[in-house]
Design a protein around this motif. Sequence first.
Motif, PDB file in Angstrom:
ATOM      1  N   VAL A  25       0.848  -1.202   0.000  1.00  0.00           N
ATOM      2  CA  VAL A  25       0.000   0.000   0.000  1.00  0.00           C
ATOM      3  C   VAL A  25       0.880   1.247   0.000  1.00  0.00           C
ATOM      4  O   VAL A  25       0.634   2.208  -0.730  1.00  0.00           O
ATOM      5  N   GLY A  26       1.958   1.214   0.798  1.00  0.00           N
ATOM      6  CA  GLY A  26       2.842   2.370   0.887  1.00  0.00           C
ATOM      7  C   GLY A  26       3.509   2.702  -0.429  1.00  0.00           C
ATOM      8  O   GLY A  26       3.605   3.879  -0.808  1.00  0.00           O
ATOM      9  N   VAL A  27       3.971   1.679  -1.158  1.00  0.00           N
ATOM     10  CA  VAL A  27       4.613   1.916  -2.452  1.00  0.00           C
ATOM     11  C   VAL A  27       3.638   2.578  -3.412  1.00  0.00           C
ATOM     12  O   VAL A  27       3.997   3.488  -4.176  1.00  0.00           O
ATOM     13  N   ASN A  28       2.411   2.136  -3.401  1.00  0.00           N
ATOM     14  CA  ASN A  28       1.438   2.696  -4.334  1.00  0.00           C
ATOM     15  C   ASN A  28       1.038   4.123  -3.978  1.00  0.00           C
ATOM     16  O   ASN A  28       0.723   4.917  -4.862  1.00  0.00           O
ATOM     17  N   VAL A  29       1.109   4.467  -2.705  1.00  0.00           N
ATOM     18  CA  VAL A  29       0.940   5.868  -2.321  1.00  0.00           C
ATOM     19  C   VAL A  29       2.142   6.681  -2.807  1.00  0.00           C
ATOM     20  O   VAL A  29       2.000   7.802  -3.300  1.00  0.00           O
ATOM     21  N   VAL A  30       3.344   6.097  -2.705  1.00  0.00           N
ATOM     22  CA  VAL A  30       4.552   6.762  -3.198  1.00  0.00           C
ATOM     23  C   VAL A  30       4.446   7.042  -4.699  1.00  0.00           C
ATOM     24  O   VAL A  30       4.855   8.117  -5.171  1.00  0.00           O
ATOM     25  N   LEU A  31       3.910   6.100  -5.461  1.00  0.00           N
ATOM     26  CA  LEU A  31       3.748   6.321  -6.898  1.00  0.00           C
ATOM     27  C   LEU A  31       2.886   7.552  -7.169  1.00  0.00           C
ATOM     28  O   LEU A  31       3.159   8.324  -8.093  1.00  0.00           O
ATOM     29  N   ARG A  32       1.857   7.744  -6.370  1.00  0.00           N
ATOM     30  CA  ARG A  32       1.025   8.938  -6.537  1.00  0.00           C
ATOM     31  C   ARG A  32       1.802  10.204  -6.161  1.00  0.00           C
ATOM     32  O   ARG A  32       1.693  11.236  -6.831  1.00  0.00           O
ATOM     33  N   LEU A  33       2.612  10.114  -5.098  1.00  0.00           N
ATOM     34  CA  LEU A  33       3.435  11.260  -4.696  1.00  0.00           C
ATOM     35  C   LEU A  33       4.443  11.624  -5.779  1.00  0.00           C
ATOM     36  O   LEU A  33       4.721  12.813  -6.007  1.00  0.00           O
ATOM     37  N   LEU A  34       4.995  10.599  -6.449  1.00  0.00           N
ATOM     38  CA  LEU A  34       5.968  10.853  -7.509  1.00  0.00           C
ATOM     39  C   LEU A  34       5.338  11.591  -8.680  1.00  0.00           C
ATOM     40  O   LEU A  34       5.974  12.451  -9.301  1.00  0.00           O
ATOM     41  N   ASP A  35       4.102  11.268  -8.988  1.00  0.00           N
ATOM     42  CA  ASP A  35       3.390  11.981 -10.046  1.00  0.00           C
ATOM     43  C   ASP A  35       3.307  13.466  -9.709  1.00  0.00           C
ATOM     44  O   ASP A  35       3.586  14.333 -10.553  1.00  0.00           O
ATOM     45  N   MET A  36       2.951  13.772  -8.468  1.00  0.00           N
ATOM     46  CA  MET A  36       2.849  15.176  -8.028  1.00  0.00           C
ATOM     47  C   MET A  36       4.213  15.855  -8.049  1.00  0.00           C
ATOM     48  O   MET A  36       4.351  16.980  -8.536  1.00  0.00           O
ATOM     49  N   ALA A  37       5.243  15.159  -7.529  1.00  0.00           N
ATOM     50  CA  ALA A  37       6.573  15.762  -7.439  1.00  0.00           C
ATOM     51  C   ALA A  37       7.150  16.034  -8.819  1.00  0.00           C
ATOM     52  O   ALA A  37       7.733  17.100  -9.075  1.00  0.00           O
ATOM     53  N   ALA A  38       7.012  15.079  -9.739  1.00  0.00           N
ATOM     54  CA  ALA A  38       7.587  15.236 -11.079  1.00  0.00           C
ATOM     55  C   ALA A  38       6.971  16.422 -11.807  1.00  0.00           C
ATOM     56  O   ALA A  38       7.670  17.161 -12.513  1.00  0.00           O
ATOM     57  N   TYR A  97      -6.725  -4.974 -13.635  1.00  0.00           N
ATOM     58  CA  TYR A  97      -6.735  -3.922 -12.632  1.00  0.00           C
ATOM     59  C   TYR A  97      -5.345  -3.711 -12.044  1.00  0.00           C
ATOM     60  O   TYR A  97      -4.470  -4.571 -12.152  1.00  0.00           O
ATOM     61  N   GLY A  98      -5.152  -2.549 -11.400  1.00  0.00           N
ATOM     62  CA  GLY A  98      -3.915  -2.245 -10.703  1.00  0.00           C
ATOM     63  C   GLY A  98      -4.213  -1.899  -9.251  1.00  0.00           C
ATOM     64  O   GLY A  98      -5.379  -1.825  -8.836  1.00  0.00           O
ATOM     65  N   MET A  99      -3.174  -1.659  -8.483  1.00  0.00           N
ATOM     66  CA  MET A  99      -3.370  -1.334  -7.066  1.00  0.00           C
ATOM     67  C   MET A  99      -4.099  -0.005  -6.878  1.00  0.00           C
ATOM     68  O   MET A  99      -4.755   0.210  -5.870  1.00  0.00           O
ATOM     69  N   ASN A 100      -3.995   0.903  -7.861  1.00  0.00           N
ATOM     70  CA  ASN A 100      -4.779   2.144  -7.760  1.00  0.00           C
ATOM     71  C   ASN A 100      -6.261   1.845  -7.703  1.00  0.00           C
ATOM     72  O   ASN A 100      -7.024   2.527  -7.000  1.00  0.00           O
ATOM     73  N   ASP A 101      -6.695   0.840  -8.466  1.00  0.00           N
ATOM     74  CA  ASP A 101      -8.100   0.422  -8.416  1.00  0.00           C
ATOM     75  C   ASP A 101      -8.444  -0.147  -7.047  1.00  0.00           C
ATOM     76  O   ASP A 101      -9.483   0.177  -6.469  1.00  0.00           O
ATOM     77  N   VAL A 102      -7.570  -0.985  -6.533  1.00  0.00           N
ATOM     78  CA  VAL A 102      -7.803  -1.613  -5.223  1.00  0.00           C
ATOM     79  C   VAL A 102      -7.894  -0.560  -4.128  1.00  0.00           C
ATOM     80  O   VAL A 102      -8.749  -0.628  -3.236  1.00  0.00           O
ATOM     81  N   LEU A 103      -7.024   0.444  -4.190  1.00  0.00           N
ATOM     82  CA  LEU A 103      -6.947   1.463  -3.142  1.00  0.00           C
ATOM     83  C   LEU A 103      -7.845   2.668  -3.397  1.00  0.00           C
ATOM     84  O   LEU A 103      -7.898   3.581  -2.575  1.00  0.00           O
ATOM     85  N   GLY A 104      -8.536   2.684  -4.528  1.00  0.00           N
ATOM     86  CA  GLY A 104      -9.413   3.816  -4.844  1.00  0.00           C
ATOM     87  C   GLY A 104      -8.668   5.087  -5.135  1.00  0.00           C
ATOM     88  O   GLY A 104      -9.172   6.186  -4.882  1.00  0.00           O
ATOM     89  N   LEU A 105      -7.451   4.972  -5.721  1.00  0.00           N
ATOM     90  CA  LEU A 105      -6.644   6.156  -6.004  1.00  0.00           C
ATOM     91  C   LEU A 105      -6.859   6.704  -7.413  1.00  0.00           C
ATOM     92  O   LEU A 105      -6.325   7.755  -7.752  1.00  0.00           O
ATOM     93  N   ASN A 106      -7.598   5.996  -8.251  1.00  0.00           N
ATOM     94  CA  ASN A 106      -7.835   6.477  -9.629  1.00  0.00           C
ATOM     95  C   ASN A 106      -8.853   7.611  -9.626  1.00  0.00           C
ATOM     96  O   ASN A 106      -9.771   7.611  -8.841  1.00  0.00           O
TER      97      ASN A 106
END
Length: 272
Positions: free
Chosen positions: A132-145, A263-272
């Motif tokens: 779960v933490g890695v997939n939150v990091v992926l979202r943070l990387l999108d914002m940072a980039a 599906y991906g983990m974004n779907d599982v975590l409701g991050l899409n």
Amino acid sequence: MTSGSKKIRIAIAGASGRMGRMLLEAVHLAPDCELSGALAREGSESLGADAYAFLGQRSGVTITADLRAALTGADVLIDFTRPEGTLAHLAICRELGVRAVIGTTGFSEAQKAEIAEAAKQVGIMMAPNMSVGVNVVLRLLDMAAKALNEGYDIEIIEAHHRHKVDAPSGTALAMGEAVAHALGRDLKQCAVYGREGVTGERDPSTIGFATVRGGDIIGDHTVLFAGTGERIEISHKSSSRATYAQGSLRASRFLMGAGPGLYGMNDVLGLN
């Protein structure tokens, strides 16, 4: 799980390996799940043993190399093995209507296309990292980039145990994809996977990767944004494979309520 609710019947591939055993323990401890099958490769010393023997428990499920026997009656297969093995397992899942959670990495583009084709018939959740933490990091990387899109050099450093066979890790590549997508770049065109000798000055449009392999490192990933006068580092460090096991069970629960599809983990975590 409410009283009388049907438990999720889960089969585990690679049951004799480090990750397989972590998954078996997670299923054993989850009140809404039960083990329905356990797979190991031909020649494994664990064949014929009870799947929970290493826990000092009995599951009533014998570790087998027979794909059909292990998958019959399963709701979900969780697979962290090798690409060729995963595709062989998926062929039977497709035939039997078994959903699949795939944590295997190192697939070729052709193999990924094969998985996408299977997802037209069964629900498949595939992610290079179930944490779960890695997939939150992926979202943070999108914002940072997006915010650091000029004047910052981007390097991705990953470290894993000596037994890992693919490099860079699937998680490192997912991080690179997240950054490249946010910057409007194609990772295939801008990635640099090794440097040696006189390389010349760094091309600012590239995304560099560095790989470390040694010991029992479970998984460390850092994305470095190096600018003038400052560095920003976004890191994730795993101290236990339990985080991947728990993410896999969360994905299994998601698939029970989803139809066919990839599906991906974004779907599982409701991050899409």
